[in-house]
Structure formats: structure tokens, C-alpha cells
Design a protein around this motif. Structure first.
Motif, short mmCIF file in Angstrom:
data_model
loop_
_atom_site.label_atom_id
_atom_site.label_comp_id
_atom_site.label_asym_id
_atom_site.label_seq_id
_atom_site.Cartn_x
_atom_site.Cartn_y
_atom_site.Cartn_z
N ASN A 221 0.84 -1.21 0.00
CA ASN A 221 0.00 0.00 0.00
C ASN A 221 0.87 1.26 0.00
O ASN A 221 2.09 1.19 0.20
N LYS A 222 0.22 2.40 -0.18
CA LYS A 222 0.88 3.72 -0.13
C LYS A 222 1.93 3.91 -1.21
O LYS A 222 2.95 4.58 -1.01
N THR A 223 1.71 3.27 -2.39
CA THR A 223 2.69 3.41 -3.46
C THR A 223 2.72 4.84 -4.02
O THR A 223 3.65 5.20 -4.74
N ASP A 224 1.72 5.65 -3.68
CA ASP A 224 1.73 7.05 -4.13
C ASP A 224 2.82 7.86 -3.42
O ASP A 224 3.13 8.98 -3.81
N THR A 225 3.40 7.26 -2.36
CA THR A 225 4.40 8.01 -1.58
C THR A 225 5.84 7.72 -2.04
O THR A 225 6.79 8.23 -1.46
N VAL A 226 5.99 6.85 -3.04
CA VAL A 226 7.35 6.49 -3.49
C VAL A 226 7.48 6.66 -5.01
O VAL A 226 6.49 6.75 -5.72
N GLU A 227 8.72 6.65 -5.48
CA GLU A 227 8.95 6.75 -6.93
C GLU A 227 8.54 5.44 -7.60
O GLU A 227 8.83 4.35 -7.11
N LYS A 228 7.88 5.59 -8.77
CA LYS A 228 7.33 4.41 -9.47
C LYS A 228 8.40 3.35 -9.79
O LYS A 228 8.15 2.16 -9.68
N ASP A 229 9.59 3.80 -10.18
CA ASP A 229 10.60 2.81 -10.59
C ASP A 229 11.17 2.01 -9.43
O ASP A 229 11.92 1.05 -9.61
N LYS A 230 10.80 2.38 -8.20
CA LYS A 230 11.26 1.64 -7.01
C LYS A 230 10.34 0.46 -6.69
O LYS A 230 10.70 -0.46 -5.94
N ILE A 231 9.12 0.50 -7.23
CA ILE A 231 8.09 -0.47 -6.80
C ILE A 231 8.51 -1.91 -7.11
O ILE A 231 8.32 -2.81 -6.28
N LEU A 232 9.12 -2.14 -8.28
CA LEU A 232 9.56 -3.51 -8.63
C LEU A 232 10.59 -4.03 -7.63
O LEU A 232 10.59 -5.20 -7.27
N GLU A 233 11.43 -3.12 -7.17
CA GLU A 233 12.45 -3.46 -6.16
C GLU A 233 11.78 -3.94 -4.86
O GLU A 233 12.18 -4.93 -4.26
N PHE A 234 10.69 -3.21 -4.45
CA PHE A 234 9.97 -3.57 -3.22
C PHE A 234 9.28 -4.93 -3.38
O PHE A 234 9.29 -5.75 -2.47
N ILE B 192 0.21 -7.26 -5.04
CA ILE B 192 -0.44 -6.14 -5.72
C ILE B 192 0.02 -4.82 -5.09
O ILE B 192 -0.27 -4.56 -3.92
N PRO B 193 0.73 -3.98 -5.85
CA PRO B 193 1.05 -2.65 -5.33
C PRO B 193 -0.12 -1.71 -5.57
O PRO B 193 -0.75 -1.76 -6.63
N CYS B 194 -0.46 -0.86 -4.59
CA CYS B 194 -1.60 0.05 -4.78
C CYS B 194 -1.53 1.23 -3.81
O CYS B 194 -0.66 1.28 -2.94
N SER B 195 -2.46 2.16 -3.98
CA SER B 195 -2.66 3.23 -2.99
C SER B 195 -4.13 3.27 -2.64
O SER B 195 -4.96 3.68 -3.46
N ALA B 196 -4.47 2.79 -1.42
CA ALA B 196 -5.88 2.78 -0.99
C ALA B 196 -6.41 4.20 -0.89
O ALA B 196 -7.56 4.48 -1.24
N LEU B 197 -5.57 5.11 -0.41
CA LEU B 197 -6.00 6.49 -0.21
C LEU B 197 -6.32 7.17 -1.54
O LEU B 197 -7.32 7.87 -1.67
N ARG B 198 -5.47 6.92 -2.55
CA ARG B 198 -5.66 7.58 -3.86
C ARG B 198 -6.45 6.71 -4.85
O ARG B 198 -6.63 7.07 -6.00
N HIS B 199 -6.87 5.51 -4.37
CA HIS B 199 -7.65 4.57 -5.19
C HIS B 199 -6.88 4.17 -6.46
O HIS B 199 -7.46 4.01 -7.52
N GLN B 200 -5.56 4.01 -6.33
CA GLN B 200 -4.73 3.61 -7.47
C GLN B 200 -4.48 2.11 -7.45
O GLN B 200 -4.03 1.57 -6.44
N ASN B 201 -4.81 1.46 -8.56
CA ASN B 201 -4.56 0.02 -8.75
C ASN B 201 -5.34 -0.87 -7.77
O ASN B 201 -4.98 -2.02 -7.55
N THR B 202 -6.40 -0.32 -7.17
CA THR B 202 -7.18 -1.12 -6.21
C THR B 202 -8.21 -2.02 -6.93
O THR B 202 -8.76 -2.93 -6.33
N ASP B 203 -8.44 -1.77 -8.24
CA ASP B 203 -9.43 -2.56 -8.98
C ASP B 203 -9.04 -4.02 -9.13
O ASP B 203 -9.88 -4.87 -9.40
N ASP B 204 -7.74 -4.31 -8.99
CA ASP B 204 -7.29 -5.71 -9.14
C ASP B 204 -7.54 -6.55 -7.90
O ASP B 204 -7.44 -7.77 -7.95
N ILE B 205 -7.83 -5.89 -6.77
CA ILE B 205 -7.85 -6.62 -5.49
C ILE B 205 -9.04 -7.58 -5.41
O ILE B 205 -8.88 -8.77 -5.10
N ILE B 206 -10.24 -7.08 -5.69
CA ILE B 206 -11.45 -7.94 -5.57
C ILE B 206 -11.38 -9.14 -6.52
O ILE B 206 -11.57 -10.28 -6.08
N PRO B 207 -11.04 -8.95 -7.83
CA PRO B 207 -10.92 -10.13 -8.71
C PRO B 207 -9.88 -11.13 -8.22
O PRO B 207 -10.07 -12.34 -8.34
#
Length: 305
Positions: free
Chosen positions: A125-138, A152-167
Motif C-alpha cells: 500500500n501507499k505506493t503514491d508516496t514512493v517513486e514508481k521505478d522503485k516499486i519492482l524493487e519492493f 499487488i502494489p496500490c494506494s488505498a488512499l488515492r484509489h490507485q490500482n485497487t481494482d485488481d484486489i477484488i478479482p
């Protein structure tokens, strides 16, 4: 809704260290505010059961208290609830913050999960707080920690990439009947939700001035005969006399602020006018007393239901 052979249903636990965004994520997935959110850790004290229903199936979310090393009776109770919940569910959503350093707290959770059979979906969560190119590293860092079903990387607060969670959750749920009517959103008694909203507003208003040792007890909640107004009397319990002074504030200003913020949200939720009266009482060290922890709604016996 007709139950059919393709309908899936099951229980999903949200776990993670305190303050990682579990309640924010659940509120977003359900589409309504159920669990309280606050910048302070350990705001969720009981398992909050919320229900998501769609044509594909039904997910019953259990939002567990944050897993951490217990420091007192309330802490022990919260850890017990979290660990017990994991043994009862079909899928586990583990929320973490984006990082390539895995601390002792996360390793502690991984050890607990090794004893559980359910598939674990890692939500960074909270991927909106970091640089995008770091996410693969995490993702790579966490992949080495545990055998996850999915990450699944996402930001619950900003509703980013949360659509993949339910499926993703539905992939791992068994076929089965609906547990609740489709209009059910939570099994929390209304009084408990009201108490949690007041407690949330108190935490926000008090900011850093007071430790986490407050509870809210609803003394009375009654509709007036015309049904347009509900009278709510509530007591904020704190651990020290000095805390009581801070909660009340100069000439009652802080208590008024808490009351008006809570009243506004309660009126939106209950869809009626609210007459809210707040009191403040001191119960010294209530978090270390079995009797008082139970008295304020945290009952160990409920763990065995």
C-alpha cells in the motif's frame, strides 16, 4: 440474488502492522465508511466484519487489529483476535508499506503466516508516496520473504490500482452460498459503530496531545417518538486526570470540537438529527485491567465464537 453454481463466497482477513492502511483499504473496497481511520496506530480494536456482494459472489472481510508485540492486557487481546482470525479465513490480505527493508515486525507476521493454510495476497500500500521505478524493487524484496499467492502494489488512499484486489480475492474463494443479504454491509452493532466514530473524532482533534488510552462507551442511544432525532449520551474514558483536562480543553472547547465533528458524521450516517452529549471520565490504567477491557466492549470470550 439467486444462489447459483458459479457463486463464490468466503472470509478474508486484512492483516498488517498498525497504521498500514487496512481500514482505509476496506472502506474503499466496500464503498462505505465502516472502520475508523486515524493517523494513530491501533485504532481498530475488534474484528470489524464487513460484507462485499456482487454478481460473482460475496466476500466477508474481517479487519483485524494490527499484529504487534503486546505490551498490556488490551494489546494481548488484540493480538489474540488477529491470530485467531487467520485460522478461520479463506484468503489473507497482508498490507505492508513500500520498502526494501523488512523489519522485525514484518518478519514476525511472516512467521505467524507460515502456520496458516490460506493463500496470502500481499498488498503493498501507499505506493503514491514512493517513486514508481522503485516499486519492482519492493516487490522483489517481499517475494523473498514468503510464498505469496499474488503481490499487488496500490494506494488505498488515492484509489490507485485497487481494482485488481477484488478479482484476485475471488480467484481463491470456494464456490458456496451467500452468507448475508446483499444489502448487508456490516455486522457491527450500531452502538459500536457510533462509539468508534466518536473515538476517531477524539483522536483527530487531540492529535499528538494524548496517548492512545481512550475508549468510548455509549451510555444511551434512543430515537425520539417522531423518529427525526436520536439522543446519544456517550462517555470518553481516559487513563489520567491530566488527560481529562486536555480532552475537555479550555472552557470545554476541545470537547465541543470533538462533539460537533462526531455529530456531523453521525447525522450523515444515521440520516437523522443527532443530539449528542459527551462526558469524560478517568479510569486509571484501564488497558491493563481484564475487567475494564471487557467492560469497554473487548470481550475475550467472543474470540471463541
Amino acid at each position: 440474488m439467486e444462489n447459483n453454481a458459479n457463486f463464490k463466497s468466503g472470509f478474508v482477513a486484512l492483516i498488517g502492522r498498525p497504521n498500514v492502511g487496512k481500514s482505509t483499504l476496506m472502506n474503499h473496497l466496500i464503498g462505505q465508511k465502516i472502520a475508523i481511520t486515524s493517523k494513530k496506530p491501533q485504532t481498530t480494536r475488534n474484528r470489524i466484519q464487513t460484507v462485499y456482494t456482487c454478481d460473482e459472489g460475496q466476500i466477508v472481510f474481517l479487519d483485524t487489529p494490527g499484529i504487534h508485540k503486546a505490551k498490556n492486557k488490551l494489546g494481548e487481546y488484540m493480538v489474540d483476535v488477529a491470530e485467531k482470525t487467520l485460522k478461520e479465513v479463506d484468503v489473507i490480505l497482508w498490507l505492508v508499506e513500500p520498502s526494501n527493508f523488512i523489519g522485525a515486525g514484518e518478519r514476525h507476521i511472516a512467521e505467524i503466516l507460515e502456520k496458516v493454510n490460506a493463500p496470502v495476497i500481499l498488498i503493498i500500500n501507499k505506493t503514491d508516496t514512493v517513486e514508481k521505478d522503485k516499486i519492482l524493487e519492493f516487490i522483489d524484496t517481499y517475494r523473498k520473504l514468503f510464498q505469496f499467492a499474488e503481490i499487488i502494489p496500490c494506494s488505498a488512499l488515492r484509489h490507485q490500482n485497487t481494482d485488481d484486489i477484488i478479482p484476485s480475492i475471488f480467484k481463491y474463494l470456494p464456490y458456496g452460498p451467500q452468507f448475508y443479504d446483499e444489502d448487508t454491509i456490516t455486522d457491527q452493532p450500531m452502538r459500536q459503530i457510533v462509539a468508534e466514530i466518536i473515538r476517531e473524532k477524539a483522536l483527530y482533534a487531540l492529535n499528538e496531545e494524548i496517548p492512545h488510552g481512550i475508549a468510548v462507551v455509549i451510555d444511551q442511544m434512543k430515537d425520539r417518538p417522531n423518529g427525526k432525532i436520536v439522543d446519544i449520551d456517550a462517555t470518553i474514558i481516559c487513563e489520567r486526570d491530566s488527560h481529562k483536562g486536555i480532552i475537555i480543553g479550555k472552557q470545554g472547547a476541545m470537547l465541543k470540537k470533538i462533539g460537533s465533528n462526531a455529530r456531523y458524521e453521525l447525522e450523515q450516517m444515521l440520516e437523522q438529527k443527532v443530539n449528542l452529549k459527551l462526558w469524560v471520565k478517568v479510569k486509571k490504567d484501564w488497558r491493563d485491567s481484564d475487567f475494564l477491557v471487557k467492560n469497554f466492549g473487548y470481550d475475550k470470550k467472543k474470540l471463541d465464537l
